[in-house]
Design a protein around this motif. Structure first.
Motif, PDB file in Angstrom:
ATOM      1  N   UNK A  95      11.628  -3.810   9.614  1.00 57.71           N
ATOM      2  CA  UNK A  95      12.733  -2.909   9.934  1.00 57.71           C
ATOM      3  C   UNK A  95      12.364  -1.984  11.089  1.00 57.71           C
ATOM      4  N   UNK A  96      13.320  -1.784  12.005  1.00 56.34           N
ATOM      5  CA  UNK A  96      13.169  -0.816  13.085  1.00 56.34           C
ATOM      6  C   UNK A  96      13.004   0.572  12.475  1.00 56.34           C
ATOM      7  N   UNK A  97      12.307   1.459  13.168  1.00 61.20           N
ATOM      8  CA  UNK A  97      12.006   2.782  12.622  1.00 61.20           C
ATOM      9  C   UNK A  97      13.274   3.568  12.285  1.00 61.20           C
ATOM     10  N   UNK A  98      14.355   3.407  13.066  1.00 65.38           N
ATOM     11  CA  UNK A  98      15.605   4.105  12.762  1.00 65.38           C
ATOM     12  C   UNK A  98      16.223   3.583  11.474  1.00 65.38           C
ATOM     13  N   UNK A  99      16.092   2.281  11.236  1.00 68.63           N
ATOM     14  CA  UNK A  99      16.601   1.701   9.997  1.00 68.63           C
ATOM     15  C   UNK A  99      15.776   2.177   8.811  1.00 68.63           C
ATOM     16  N   UNK A 100      14.453   2.281   8.996  1.00 69.51           N
ATOM     17  CA  UNK A 100      13.600   2.802   7.936  1.00 69.51           C
ATOM     18  C   UNK A 100      14.032   4.206   7.540  1.00 69.51           C
ATOM     19  N   UNK A 101      14.333   5.007   8.538  1.00 70.52           N
ATOM     20  CA  UNK A 101      14.696   6.399   8.297  1.00 70.52           C
ATOM     21  C   UNK A 101      16.016   6.520   7.527  1.00 70.52           C
ATOM     22  N   UNK A 102      16.931   5.591   7.735  1.00 68.40           N
ATOM     23  CA  UNK A 102      18.253   5.659   7.095  1.00 68.40           C
ATOM     24  C   UNK A 102      18.306   4.933   5.756  1.00 68.40           C
ATOM     25  N   UNK A 103      17.256   4.186   5.420  1.00 73.07           N
ATOM     26  CA  UNK A 103      17.291   3.245   4.308  1.00 73.07           C
ATOM     27  C   UNK A 103      17.692   3.888   2.983  1.00 73.07           C
ATOM     28  N   UNK A 104      16.968   4.908   2.550  1.00 70.27           N
ATOM     29  CA  UNK A 104      17.237   5.506   1.239  1.00 70.27           C
ATOM     30  C   UNK A 104      18.636   6.113   1.194  1.00 70.27           C
ATOM     31  N   UNK A 105      19.039   6.786   2.262  1.00 71.16           N
ATOM     32  CA  UNK A 105      20.369   7.406   2.296  1.00 71.16           C
ATOM     33  C   UNK A 105      21.473   6.374   2.093  1.00 71.16           C
ATOM     34  N   UNK A 106      21.347   5.222   2.746  1.00 73.37           N
ATOM     35  CA  UNK A 106      22.375   4.193   2.629  1.00 73.37           C
ATOM     36  C   UNK A 106      22.410   3.601   1.225  1.00 73.37           C
ATOM     37  N   UNK A 107      21.242   3.394   0.630  1.00 72.60           N
ATOM     38  CA  UNK A 107      21.188   2.853  -0.725  1.00 72.60           C
ATOM     39  C   UNK A 107      21.873   3.792  -1.708  1.00 72.60           C
ATOM     40  N   UNK A 108      21.530   5.072  -1.623  1.00 74.96           N
ATOM     41  CA  UNK A 108      22.093   6.061  -2.546  1.00 74.96           C
ATOM     42  C   UNK A 108      23.601   6.205  -2.342  1.00 74.96           C
ATOM     43  N   UNK A 109      24.051   6.079  -1.095  1.00 75.21           N
ATOM     44  CA  UNK A 109      25.492   6.172  -0.843  1.00 75.21           C
ATOM     45  C   UNK A 109      26.247   4.999  -1.471  1.00 75.21           C
ATOM     46  N   UNK A 110      25.696   3.795  -1.366  1.00 71.96           N
ATOM     47  CA  UNK A 110      26.369   2.624  -1.924  1.00 71.96           C
ATOM     48  C   UNK A 110      26.359   2.627  -3.452  1.00 71.96           C
ATOM     49  N   UNK A 111      25.286   3.132  -4.041  1.00 67.70           N
ATOM     50  CA  UNK A 111      25.221   3.220  -5.500  1.00 67.70           C
ATOM     51  C   UNK A 111      24.584   4.543  -5.910  1.00 67.70           C
ATOM     52  N   UNK A 112      25.399   5.579  -6.135  1.00 62.21           N
ATOM     53  CA  UNK A 112      24.865   6.884  -6.513  1.00 62.21           C
ATOM     54  C   UNK A 112      24.107   6.876  -7.840  1.00 62.21           C
ATOM     55  N   UNK A 113      24.272   5.822  -8.642  1.00 63.01           N
ATOM     56  CA  UNK A 113      23.618   5.761  -9.947  1.00 63.01           C
ATOM     57  C   UNK A 113      22.308   4.972  -9.925  1.00 63.01           C
ATOM     58  N   UNK A 114      21.891   4.533  -8.743  1.00 60.04           N
ATOM     59  CA  UNK A 114      20.658   3.741  -8.656  1.00 60.04           C
ATOM     60  C   UNK A 114      19.431   4.639  -8.790  1.00 60.04           C
ATOM     61  N   UNK A 115      18.382   4.108  -9.405  1.00 61.54           N
ATOM     62  CA  UNK A 115      17.065   4.749  -9.401  1.00 61.54           C
ATOM     63  C   UNK A 115      16.151   3.891  -8.532  1.00 61.54           C
ATOM     64  N   UNK A 116      15.651   4.474  -7.458  1.00 66.92           N
ATOM     65  CA  UNK A 116      14.799   3.750  -6.520  1.00 66.92           C
ATOM     66  C   UNK A 116      13.336   3.984  -6.874  1.00 66.92           C
ATOM     67  N   UNK A 117      12.576   2.899  -6.983  1.00 68.42           N
ATOM     68  CA  UNK A 117      11.127   2.972  -7.169  1.00 68.42           C
ATOM     69  C   UNK A 117      10.515   2.082  -6.101  1.00 68.42           C
ATOM     70  N   UNK A 118       9.892   2.690  -5.092  1.00 66.53           N
ATOM     71  CA  UNK A 118       9.403   1.892  -3.967  1.00 66.53           C
ATOM     72  C   UNK A 118       7.991   2.286  -3.570  1.00 66.53           C
ATOM     73  N   UNK A 119       7.307   1.332  -2.936  1.00 67.05           N
ATOM     74  CA  UNK A 119       6.022   1.607  -2.299  1.00 67.05           C
ATOM     75  C   UNK A 119       6.225   1.557  -0.793  1.00 67.05           C
ATOM     76  N   UNK A 120       5.444   2.341  -0.059  1.00 66.04           N
ATOM     77  CA  UNK A 120       5.587   2.336   1.393  1.00 66.04           C
ATOM     78  C   UNK A 120       4.325   2.855   2.066  1.00 66.04           C
ATOM     79  N   UNK A 121       4.150   2.421   3.320  1.00 64.45           N
ATOM     80  CA  UNK A 121       3.125   2.979   4.205  1.00 64.45           C
ATOM     81  C   UNK A 121       3.774   3.767   5.338  1.00 64.45           C
ATOM     82  N   UNK A 122       5.098   3.742   5.418  1.00 64.28           N
ATOM     83  CA  UNK A 122       5.794   4.265   6.589  1.00 64.28           C
ATOM     84  C   UNK A 122       6.258   5.707   6.405  1.00 64.28           C
ATOM     85  N   UNK A 123       5.843   6.609   7.287  1.00 63.10           N
ATOM     86  CA  UNK A 123       6.362   7.981   7.234  1.00 63.10           C
ATOM     87  C   UNK A 123       7.861   8.045   7.503  1.00 63.10           C
TER      88      UNK A 123
END
Length: 267
Positions: free
Chosen positions: A220-248
């Motif tokens: 993923x491009x860095x701009x897409x990385x930055x928007x990722x969580x926001x878009x997920x939460x917007x599409x499903x406000x009831x989701x619980x995200x559990x993720x691993x990452x190396x990317x700031x």
């Protein structure tokens, strides 16, 4: 069958051949696991979602050394999805070609199954819209269609620089680009990855889900990385995200307080 709203705590016995014990108290919405390579981030995620069977049954998770505390505590099942990061070649290309000759990778195969879920999702939403209209609830009917429209708008916005747009008159996902029609398998690895993530979240139909993601920023491009969580939460406000990452970049939009270091949950 009673579904959990989210996972409250993860406890893992004898990680790494008995040398480590994991105790992780989770946020109901966003949880980001960080740490250096080899410290066990992916192992922790794998242990958790492998402890729950394909039907989301929580009954047998204790047998695998994984103890899950959920909300409500008497829930027997959990809805969950898994996003993996690598667009690796399929192990059995011949079998995959019997399904669709354009499928050449694990991510393609995931998109193939998501297309099927997308069709089912649209039928379900369509039936609910008809029911709402028959009952005179025009506002409710419009609300039901908004998630799909927002998903399409998100994808169009993400792919705008390459001129790709979703064809909104078809039931399956197709794209137009300079007069040519494209299927998802013709996208770049990063485009496939983002499409798979957003499509997975859309077909959850805004129900409580646990979304496991192992280094979703790969490709993923860095701009897409930055928007990722926001878009997920917007599409499903009831989701619980559990993720691993190396990317700031993944935590740049105000998610820094949701980061947990593996060392902080290791006993």
């Amino acid at each position: 069958m009673k579904y959990a709203s989210y996972i409250k705590q993860i406890e893992i016995d004898a990680l790494w051949s008995g040398k480590k014990h994991i105790l992780w108290t989770l946020d109901p919405h966003v949880n980001i696991l960080s740490g250096i390579n080899g410290v066990g981030k992916s192992t922790i995620l794998n242990k958790v979602f492998r402890s729950v069977n394909t039907n989301g049954d929580l009954i047998n998770h204790l047998l695998k050394g994984v103890h899950l505390t959920v909300e409500p505590e008497d829930a027997t099942h959990v809805r969950y999805d898994i996003i993996r990061s690598m667009d690796s070649p399929m192990l059995d290309t011949e079998t995959m070609n019997l399904v669709d000759s354009r499928i050449t990778s694990a991510l393609d195969f995931q998109l193939y199954h998501l297309q099927r879920k997308y069709l089912d999702y649209q039928v379900n939403i369509g039936n609910r819209i008809i029911e709402a209209l028959q009952q005179g609830h025009a506002d409710a009917a419009q609300q039901l269609s908004m998630a799909k429209t927002r998903f399409q708008d998100m994808v169009d916005d993400l792919f705008a620089e390459t001129g790709k747009k979703i064809v909104r008159t078809e039931n399956e996902i197709r794209f137009t680009q300079i007069g040519e029609t494209l299927v998802p398998y013709q996208l770049s690895s990063g485009e496939k990855q983002m499409l798979a993530i957003l499509l997975t979240v859309l077909v959850e139909d805004q129900q409580p889900y646990v979304l496991f993601m192992d280094e979703p920023e790969v490709s993923l491009h860095i701009e897409w990385q930055q928007r990722l969580i926001d878009m997920i939460v917007e599409l499903n406000p009831q989701v619980q995200i559990i993720l691993t990452t190396h990317s700031p970049a993944v935590i740049m939009n105000g998610w820094g307080d949701k980061v947990t270091e593996v060392s902080d949950i290791t006993l």
